[in-house]
Design a protein around this motif. Structure first.
Motif, PDB file in Angstrom:
ATOM      1  N   ILE A   1      -5.333 -31.187  65.074  1.00 57.43           N
ATOM      2  CA  ILE A   1      -6.537 -30.372  64.954  1.00 57.43           C
ATOM      3  C   ILE A   1      -6.195 -29.137  64.125  1.00 57.43           C
ATOM      4  O   ILE A   1      -5.420 -28.284  64.561  1.00 57.43           O
ATOM      5  CB  ILE A   1      -7.075 -29.942  66.339  1.00 57.43           C
ATOM      6  CG1 ILE A   1      -7.233 -31.156  67.259  1.00 57.43           C
ATOM      7  CG2 ILE A   1      -8.393 -29.189  66.183  1.00 57.43           C
ATOM      8  CD1 ILE A   1      -7.483 -30.811  68.709  1.00 57.43           C
ATOM      9  N   ASP A   2      -6.778 -29.068  62.928  1.00 54.80           N
ATOM     10  CA  ASP A   2      -6.507 -27.949  62.025  1.00 54.80           C
ATOM     11  C   ASP A   2      -7.629 -27.908  60.989  1.00 54.80           C
ATOM     12  O   ASP A   2      -7.996 -28.946  60.434  1.00 54.80           O
ATOM     13  CB  ASP A   2      -5.153 -28.153  61.334  1.00 54.80           C
ATOM     14  CG  ASP A   2      -4.630 -26.909  60.647  1.00 54.80           C
ATOM     15  OD1 ASP A   2      -5.445 -26.061  60.203  1.00 54.80           O
ATOM     16  OD2 ASP A   2      -3.400 -26.785  60.529  1.00 54.80           O
TER      17      ASP A   2
ATOM     18  N   ALA B   1     -12.403 -28.163  65.806  1.00 60.03           N
ATOM     19  CA  ALA B   1     -12.041 -28.236  67.222  1.00 60.03           C
ATOM     20  C   ALA B   1     -13.188 -28.814  68.043  1.00 60.03           C
ATOM     21  O   ALA B   1     -12.966 -29.515  69.029  1.00 60.03           O
ATOM     22  CB  ALA B   1     -11.647 -26.861  67.733  1.00 60.03           C
TER      23      ALA B   1
ATOM     24  N   ILE C   1      -1.170 -33.475  71.380  1.00 62.21           N
ATOM     25  CA  ILE C   1      -2.149 -32.756  70.574  1.00 62.21           C
ATOM     26  C   ILE C   1      -1.430 -31.616  69.873  1.00 62.21           C
ATOM     27  O   ILE C   1      -0.763 -30.804  70.517  1.00 62.21           O
ATOM     28  CB  ILE C   1      -3.307 -32.186  71.430  1.00 62.21           C
ATOM     29  CG1 ILE C   1      -4.103 -33.313  72.097  1.00 62.21           C
ATOM     30  CG2 ILE C   1      -4.226 -31.320  70.564  1.00 62.21           C
ATOM     31  CD1 ILE C   1      -5.209 -32.834  73.029  1.00 62.21           C
TER      32      ILE C   1
ATOM     33  N   LEU D   1      -2.378 -28.438  67.891  1.00 61.11           N
ATOM     34  CA  LEU D   1      -3.606 -27.646  67.831  1.00 61.11           C
ATOM     35  C   LEU D   1      -3.398 -26.339  67.091  1.00 61.11           C
ATOM     36  O   LEU D   1      -2.589 -25.499  67.501  1.00 61.11           O
ATOM     37  CB  LEU D   1      -4.067 -27.352  69.271  1.00 61.11           C
ATOM     38  CG  LEU D   1      -5.251 -26.423  69.477  1.00 61.11           C
ATOM     39  CD1 LEU D   1      -6.534 -27.024  68.908  1.00 61.11           C
ATOM     40  CD2 LEU D   1      -5.409 -26.105  70.961  1.00 61.11           C
TER      41      LEU D   1
ATOM     42  N   GLY E   1      -8.593 -22.473  68.646  1.00 56.04           N
ATOM     43  CA  GLY E   1      -7.735 -23.218  69.564  1.00 56.04           C
ATOM     44  C   GLY E   1      -7.857 -22.761  71.005  1.00 56.04           C
ATOM     45  O   GLY E   1      -7.819 -23.573  71.933  1.00 56.04           O
TER      46      GLY E   1
ATOM     47  N   PHE F   1     -10.979 -24.174  72.449  1.00 54.13           N
ATOM     48  CA  PHE F   1     -10.755 -25.598  72.707  1.00 54.13           C
ATOM     49  C   PHE F   1     -10.046 -25.787  74.050  1.00 54.13           C
ATOM     50  O   PHE F   1     -10.455 -26.609  74.875  1.00 54.13           O
ATOM     51  CB  PHE F   1      -9.920 -26.201  71.563  1.00 54.13           C
ATOM     52  CG  PHE F   1      -9.539 -27.638  71.759  1.00 54.13           C
ATOM     53  CD1 PHE F   1     -10.412 -28.656  71.406  1.00 54.13           C
ATOM     54  CD2 PHE F   1      -8.298 -27.983  72.269  1.00 54.13           C
ATOM     55  CE1 PHE F   1     -10.057 -29.998  71.574  1.00 54.13           C
ATOM     56  CE2 PHE F   1      -7.933 -29.305  72.436  1.00 54.13           C
ATOM     57  CZ  PHE F   1      -8.815 -30.315  72.092  1.00 54.13           C
TER      58      PHE F   1
ATOM     59  N   VAL G   1       0.109 -30.570  74.797  1.00 51.37           N
ATOM     60  CA  VAL G   1      -0.493 -29.777  73.723  1.00 51.37           C
ATOM     61  C   VAL G   1       0.555 -28.816  73.176  1.00 51.37           C
ATOM     62  O   VAL G   1       1.195 -28.087  73.938  1.00 51.37           O
ATOM     63  CB  VAL G   1      -1.720 -28.979  74.230  1.00 51.37           C
ATOM     64  CG1 VAL G   1      -2.296 -28.120  73.110  1.00 51.37           C
ATOM     65  CG2 VAL G   1      -2.782 -29.914  74.803  1.00 51.37           C
TER      66      VAL G   1
END
Length: 133
Positions: free
Chosen positions: A6-7, A35, A54, A56, A65, A68, A85
């Motif tokens: 996720i970016d 996100a 994940i 993140l 983040g 999220f 994470v």
């Protein structure tokens, strides 16, 4: 191993995906530049389809983040021990390192750019944690 990236930086997503593949992560890699979209994916996934890892990014528009992670709190008991994470950040702020302690899902913090030794360390940590279950 199913990995969720996720970016909001599309180049960063591309490079991190390539690095993961080069370092031998043979499972599926799902990438999100939002996100919010990633949250929807996690919240609707069947338990056996949840990502084990994940990566993140913290600094993203609309939902960062931290937002999220807050949104995942209702699923925390389902995810703990199954999903690890790691925060990806270019920030060197001590407050970020301190704040991750508020989120049991967060296994660690990685300073960008992601590199091969970091990836191998993450793999070792996740595989060790999974073998203890």
């Amino acid at each position: 191993m199913h990995i969720l990236l996720i970016d909001d930086d599309s180049i960063g997503l591309f490079l991190n995906e390539r690095l993961l593949k080069r370092e031998g992560f043979t499972g599926s890699i799902t990438s999100f530049s939002s996100a919010q979209d990633a949250l929807g994916f996690v919240q609707t996934a069947e338990p056996n389809s949840l990502p084990q890892l994940i990566l993140l990014d913290l600094n993203m528009p609309v939902m960062d983040g931290w937002d999220f992670l807050e949104a995942l709190r209702p699923q925390e008991s389902l995810l703990l021990g199954r999903c690890h994470v790691y925060i990806l950040t270019s920030s060197l702020a001590q407050s970020d390192a301190t704040r991750i302690r508020d989120f049991p899902l967060v296994t660690g913090l990685i300073h960008k750019p992601l590199d091969a030794p970091q990836i191998q360390a993450v793999r070792a940590q996740v595989e060790t944690a999974n073998s203890l279950q």
